[in-house]
Design an enzyme around this catalytic site. Structure first.
Site, PDB file in Angstrom:
ATOM      1  N   ARG A   1       0.851  -1.331  -0.121  1.00  0.00           N
ATOM      2  CA  ARG A   1      -0.015  -0.110  -0.040  1.00  0.00           C
ATOM      3  C   ARG A   1       0.902   1.206   0.034  1.00  0.00           C
ATOM      4  O   ARG A   1       0.570   2.186  -0.729  1.00  0.00           O
ATOM      5  CB  ARG A   1      -0.892  -0.086   1.300  1.00  0.00           C
ATOM      6  CG  ARG A   1      -2.016   0.712   1.393  1.00  0.00           C
ATOM      7  CD  ARG A   1      -2.797   0.862   2.702  1.00  0.00           C
ATOM      8  NE  ARG A   1      -3.165   2.217   3.052  1.00  0.00           N
ATOM      9  CZ  ARG A   1      -3.898   2.739   2.105  1.00  0.00           C
ATOM     10  NH1 ARG A   1      -4.708   2.290   1.540  1.00  0.00           N
ATOM     11  NH2 ARG A   1      -4.273   4.221   2.568  1.00  0.00           N
TER      12      ARG A   1
ATOM     13  N   ARG B   1      -9.201   1.160   4.282  1.00  0.00           N
ATOM     14  CA  ARG B   1      -8.029   2.026   3.995  1.00  0.00           C
ATOM     15  C   ARG B   1      -7.977   2.956   2.630  1.00  0.00           C
ATOM     16  O   ARG B   1      -7.271   2.438   1.794  1.00  0.00           O
ATOM     17  CB  ARG B   1      -6.701   1.022   4.150  1.00  0.00           C
ATOM     18  CG  ARG B   1      -6.349   0.368   5.169  1.00  0.00           C
ATOM     19  CD  ARG B   1      -5.357  -0.272   5.575  1.00  0.00           C
ATOM     20  NE  ARG B   1      -4.023   0.399   5.948  1.00  0.00           N
ATOM     21  CZ  ARG B   1      -2.764   0.145   6.083  1.00  0.00           C
ATOM     22  NH1 ARG B   1      -2.539  -1.041   6.154  1.00  0.00           N
ATOM     23  NH2 ARG B   1      -1.781   0.966   6.539  1.00  0.00           N
TER      24      ARG B   1
ATOM     25  N   ASP C   1       0.213  -0.450  15.375  1.00  0.00           N
ATOM     26  CA  ASP C   1       1.324  -1.397  14.760  1.00  0.00           C
ATOM     27  C   ASP C   1       1.837  -2.263  15.938  1.00  0.00           C
ATOM     28  O   ASP C   1       2.372  -3.157  15.690  1.00  0.00           O
ATOM     29  CB  ASP C   1       2.238  -0.687  13.960  1.00  0.00           C
ATOM     30  CG  ASP C   1       1.788  -0.159  12.767  1.00  0.00           C
ATOM     31  OD1 ASP C   1       0.664  -0.689  12.483  1.00  0.00           O
ATOM     32  OD2 ASP C   1       2.649   0.466  11.746  1.00  0.00           O
TER      33      ASP C   1
ATOM     34  N   ARG D   1       8.071  -8.863   5.359  1.00  0.00           N
ATOM     35  CA  ARG D   1       7.916  -7.525   5.073  1.00  0.00           C
ATOM     36  C   ARG D   1       8.417  -6.657   5.982  1.00  0.00           C
ATOM     37  O   ARG D   1       8.700  -5.619   5.604  1.00  0.00           O
ATOM     38  CB  ARG D   1       6.151  -7.370   4.811  1.00  0.00           C
ATOM     39  CG  ARG D   1       5.681  -8.100   3.582  1.00  0.00           C
ATOM     40  CD  ARG D   1       4.125  -7.406   3.495  1.00  0.00           C
ATOM     41  NE  ARG D   1       4.147  -6.058   3.711  1.00  0.00           N
ATOM     42  CZ  ARG D   1       3.142  -5.370   4.267  1.00  0.00           C
ATOM     43  NH1 ARG D   1       2.024  -5.891   4.437  1.00  0.00           N
ATOM     44  NH2 ARG D   1       3.143  -4.146   4.022  1.00  0.00           N
TER      45      ARG D   1
HETATM   46  C1  UD1 Z   1       1.031   4.117   8.127  1.00  0.00           C
HETATM   47  C2  UD1 Z   1       1.674   3.117   8.644  1.00  0.00           C
HETATM   48  C3  UD1 Z   1       1.182   1.917   9.220  1.00  0.00           C
HETATM   49  C4  UD1 Z   1       0.307   2.429  10.371  1.00  0.00           C
HETATM   50  C5  UD1 Z   1      -0.598   3.613  10.087  1.00  0.00           C
HETATM   51  C6  UD1 Z   1      -1.177   4.362  11.240  1.00  0.00           C
HETATM   52  C7  UD1 Z   1       3.647   3.329   6.602  1.00  0.00           C
HETATM   53  C8  UD1 Z   1       4.165   2.775   5.452  1.00  0.00           C
HETATM   54  N1  UD1 Z   1       2.532   2.636   7.165  1.00  0.00           N
HETATM   55  O1  UD1 Z   1      -0.067   3.545   7.276  1.00  0.00           O
HETATM   56  O2  UD1 Z   1       2.128   0.860   9.322  1.00  0.00           O
HETATM   57  O3  UD1 Z   1      -0.482   1.381  10.861  1.00  0.00           O
HETATM   58  O4  UD1 Z   1       0.131   4.627   9.388  1.00  0.00           O
HETATM   59  O5  UD1 Z   1      -0.264   4.607  11.978  1.00  0.00           O
HETATM   60  O6  UD1 Z   1       3.729   4.070   7.261  1.00  0.00           O
HETATM   61  N2  UD1 Z   1      -7.729   7.153   5.950  1.00  0.00           N
HETATM   62  C9  UD1 Z   1      -8.441   7.551   5.148  1.00  0.00           C
HETATM   63  N3  UD1 Z   1      -8.418   8.245   4.118  1.00  0.00           N
HETATM   64  C10 UD1 Z   1      -7.013   8.425   3.439  1.00  0.00           C
HETATM   65  C11 UD1 Z   1      -5.896   7.846   4.168  1.00  0.00           C
HETATM   66  C12 UD1 Z   1      -6.122   7.287   5.537  1.00  0.00           C
HETATM   67  O7  UD1 Z   1      -9.636   7.531   5.597  1.00  0.00           O
HETATM   68  O8  UD1 Z   1      -6.993   9.053   2.430  1.00  0.00           O
HETATM   69  C13 UD1 Z   1      -7.653   6.455   7.190  1.00  0.00           C
HETATM   70  C14 UD1 Z   1      -7.477   4.948   7.186  1.00  0.00           C
HETATM   71  O9  UD1 Z   1      -8.287   4.252   6.840  1.00  0.00           O
HETATM   72  C15 UD1 Z   1      -7.014   4.663   8.437  1.00  0.00           C
HETATM   73  C16 UD1 Z   1      -6.549   5.922   9.273  1.00  0.00           C
HETATM   74  O10 UD1 Z   1      -6.893   7.145   8.010  1.00  0.00           O
HETATM   75  O11 UD1 Z   1      -8.215   4.376   9.103  1.00  0.00           O
HETATM   76  C17 UD1 Z   1      -4.871   5.984   9.458  1.00  0.00           C
HETATM   77  O12 UD1 Z   1      -4.460   5.724   8.281  1.00  0.00           O
HETATM   78  P1  UD1 Z   1      -2.930   6.155   7.710  1.00  0.00           P
HETATM   79  O13 UD1 Z   1      -2.361   6.988   8.842  1.00  0.00           O
HETATM   80  O14 UD1 Z   1      -3.035   7.173   6.455  1.00  0.00           O
HETATM   81  O15 UD1 Z   1      -2.104   4.957   7.434  1.00  0.00           O
HETATM   82  P2  UD1 Z   1      -1.212   4.701   6.454  1.00  0.00           P
HETATM   83  O16 UD1 Z   1      -0.537   5.712   6.088  1.00  0.00           O
HETATM   84  O17 UD1 Z   1      -1.707   3.521   5.313  1.00  0.00           O
END
Ligand code: UD1
Length: 426
Positions: free
Chosen positions: A97, A126, A311, A403
Site C-alpha cells: 500500500r 484503507r 502497529d 515484509r
Molecule cells: C501508516 C503506516 C502503518 C500504520 C498507520 C497508522 C507506513 C508505510 N504505514 O499507514 O504501518 O499502521 O500509518 O499509524 O507508514 N485514511 C482515510 N483516508 C486516507 C488515508 C487514510 O480515511 O486517504 C484512514 C485509514 O483508513 C485509517 C486512518 O486514516 O483508518 C489512518 O491511516 P494512515 O495514517 O493513512 O495509515 P497509512 O499511512 O496507510
C-alpha cells in the site's frame, strides 16, 4: 511457503540489535523522486517492503544501488536524474500500500502521475481520499479511472491550506513531499506527527526544502524550485523495538535492545510500567525486564502518535493474554484489525471482541498450536505468543513477517529462543 516453528517457554536473555525504521525508509525512498541529484539513505533495513519500493522506483527510471553493511543497516543510493515513467502499475502497487507515496513526488516533479489504487487490504478498507483531496487543493486535476489515480498538474502545483479531517500518516507524507516543489506556501493542519514524518521532514530540509513546525501537527512548507541530493541516516524502527520489548516481557526475560531510542516508544513504556514491566534507557538503546514476577492487565487504546501505536496493538494483546486480570484493548485507527484474535484464542487465550474493543482475560498459560499469519503485525503477535506458549507453535504464511521484520529468527534465537524457519514447508 516458509513456516516458522517455535518451541516456547524460554525467557529471552541477551541483546537484540534494532534496524532502521521501515515506515521511515519507504517515504524517504519516494522522496528520492523529488530531486535529479543523488539521495543516500543509511540504516536501511533489509526487508521485502524495501525491495518492493526499490523495484517500483526502478520502474520509474530511478538508478538504485544498495551496499550491504553487515550489522549497521544497508546504504541505499538513489538517483532520479531521468524519470522515464510516471505510472505506478497495479502489479507493483498491489504488493504494498505504501507504493501510493510516489504519487505526490512524481506529480510535483513531473506534473503527471498515474498510480494504481492500492485496493483492498487485510486490515480494513484503507481509502486514499485524503491524498487525492489534498493534491486537488494544491491545484492538481485528479481523476479515478480504470483502477488508477490519474493526476495532472501541467503548470505545477500551487501552495494551499490543507486541513485533514482525520490524521493520516501517508497523506501527510504525500502532501509534505508534493508541497516542497509547489509554488508558494502550503499549510498542513492536523498533520500526523509520527517520528517517521519528522525523519522525512528533516531529510527534506537537508535537501533544501523550507519546512516549519516539524514534529507538530501544523507543517508550513515554502516551495522550492528544485531540491538537491543529500545523505540521511534513518531513525530506528520503533515498532520493531516495541515488538521485542513485548517478547522480552512476555517470556519474563531480560533483554537489551541496541541501536534504538526509548523516546520513540514512550507511550508503550508508560503502558507497560502499569503492567509491571520496567523499560529503562541505556547508552545505546534500552533494557527491558519485569519489575516483580507477575504481569498485570492494563487497558490500552490505540491513537495517532504520540499515543499508543496501532502497529503494536496485536503484540500487546499477545502480552496481555497471560497477564493477571483483564485488559481492554481498543483499536481506534483501523477497522477489522483483530484478525490475530481467533489465532490467539486457538492458543488458549481468552479474548472477546465487542466492536472496536477486545476484552482480554489473562490465562495462566498459552498452548502451542498451528496458526495462520494474516498481516504483518498480526503475525508477529503470534510469534510473541509462541515464545510464551508451552509446546510447539507453527506459524504459516510467514511472508507477512518478512515484509517488516529483519532476521527475526536469528535475533530471537540469539537470546535463547527455540525458533526455526522451515523453508518451503508444506
Ligand atoms: C501508516 C503506516 C502503518 C500504520 C498507520 C497508522 C507506513 C508505510 N504505514 O499507514 O504501518 O499502521 O500509518 O499509524 O507508514 N485514511 C482515510 N483516508 C486516507 C488515508 C487514510 O480515511 O486517504 C484512514 C485509514 O483508513 C485509517 C486512518 O486514516 O483508518 C489512518 O491511516 P494512515 O495514517 O493513512 O495509515 P497509512 O499511512 O496507510
Amino acid at each position: 511457503m516458509d513456516k516458522i516453528c517455535i518451541k516456547g517457554g524460554v525467557p529471552l536473555e541477551g541483546i537484540i540489535p534494532i534496524g532502521g525504521a521501515k515506515n521511515a525508509a519507504l517515504p524517504l525512498m519516494a522522496a528520492g523522486l523529488l530531486t535529479p541529484e543523488r539521495l543516500i539513505l543509511e540504516n536501511v533495513p533489509d526487508l521485502a517492503d524495501i525491495t518492493t519500493m526499490a523495484n517500483l522506483l526502478a520502474q520509474h527510471g530511478v538508478a538504485i544501488s544498495l551496499e550491504t553493511v553487515r550489522g549497521s543497516g544497508n546504504m541505499l543510493k538513489l538517483c532520479a536524474a531521468h524519470i522515464t515513467s510516471t505510472t505506478a502499475p497495479y502489479d507493483l502497487v498491489r504488493k504494498m500500500r505504501a507504493s501510493v507515496l510516489v504519487l505526490g513526488p512524481l506529480l510535483a516533479r513531473c506534473g503527471r502521475a498515474r498510480v494504481s489504487l492500492p485496493g483492498g487490504c487485510a486490515i480494513g478498507p484503507r481509502p486514499v481520499d485524503l491524498h487525492v483531496k489534498g493534491l486537488r487543493r494544491l491545484g492538481a486535476e485528479v481523476e479515478l479511472r480504470q483502477g488508477y489515480i490519474d493526476a495532472r498538474a501541467p503548470k505545477g502545483l500551487k501552495g494551499a491550506e490543507i486541513a485533514f479531517p482525520t490524521v493520516s500518516v501517508g497523506a501527510t507524507e504525500n502532501l509534505l513531499m508534493a508541497a516542497t516543489l509547489a509554488e508558494g506556501e502550503t499549510l498542513l493542519i492536523n498533520a500526523a506527527r509520527e517520528p517517521e514524518i519528522t525523519d522525512l521532514a528533516t531529510c527534506l530540509v537537508s535537501m533544501g526544502a523550507r519546512i516549519d513546525g516539524i514534529g507538530t501537527d501544523r507543517l508550513r512548507i515554502v516551495g522550492a524550485g528544485q531540491l538537491s541530493g543529500t545523505s540521511h541516516m534513518i531513525i530506528p524502527d520503533r515498532i520493531e523495538t516495541g515488538t521485542y520489548i513485548m517478547a522480552a516481557a512476555a517470556t519474563d526475560g531480560e533483554v537489551r535492545l541496541t541501536g534504538t531510542r526509548i523516546d520513540l516508544v514512550a507511550a508503550l513504556v508508560r503502558t507497560l510500567e502499569g503492567a509491571g514491566v520496567e523499560v529503562s534507557a541505556t547508552a545505546d538503546g534500552l533494557r527491558v525486564r519485569r519489575r516483580g514476577g507477575s504481569l498485570e492487565g492494563v487497558d490500552i487504546m490505540t491513537e495517532p502518535y504520540p499515543g499508543f501505536p496501532t502497529d503494536l496493538q496485536a503484540q500487546v494483546m499477545a502480552l496481555m493474554a497471560t497477564a493477571t486480570g483483564a485488559s481492554m484493548i481498543t483499536e481506534t485507527i483501523f477497522e477489522n484489525r483483530f484478525m490475530h484474535v481467533p489465532e490467539l484464542t486457538r492458543m488458549g487465550a481468552n479474548i472477546n471482541v465487542h466492536g472496536a474493543s477486545a476484552l482480554v482475560r489473562g490465562v495462566r498459560a498459552l498452548m502451542g498450536a498451528p496458526v495462520m499469519a494474516t498481516d504483518l503485525r498480526a503475525s508477529v503477535s503470534l510469534v510473541v505468543a509462541g515464545l510464551v506458549a508451552s509446546g510447539e507453535t507453527v506459524i504459516n504464511r510467514v511472508y507477512h513477517l518478512d515484509r517488516g521484520y529483519e532476521r527475526l529468527e536469528e535475533k530471537l534465537a540469539a537470546c535463547g529462543a527455540r525458533i526455526e524457519r522451515m523453508r518451503n514447508a508444506r
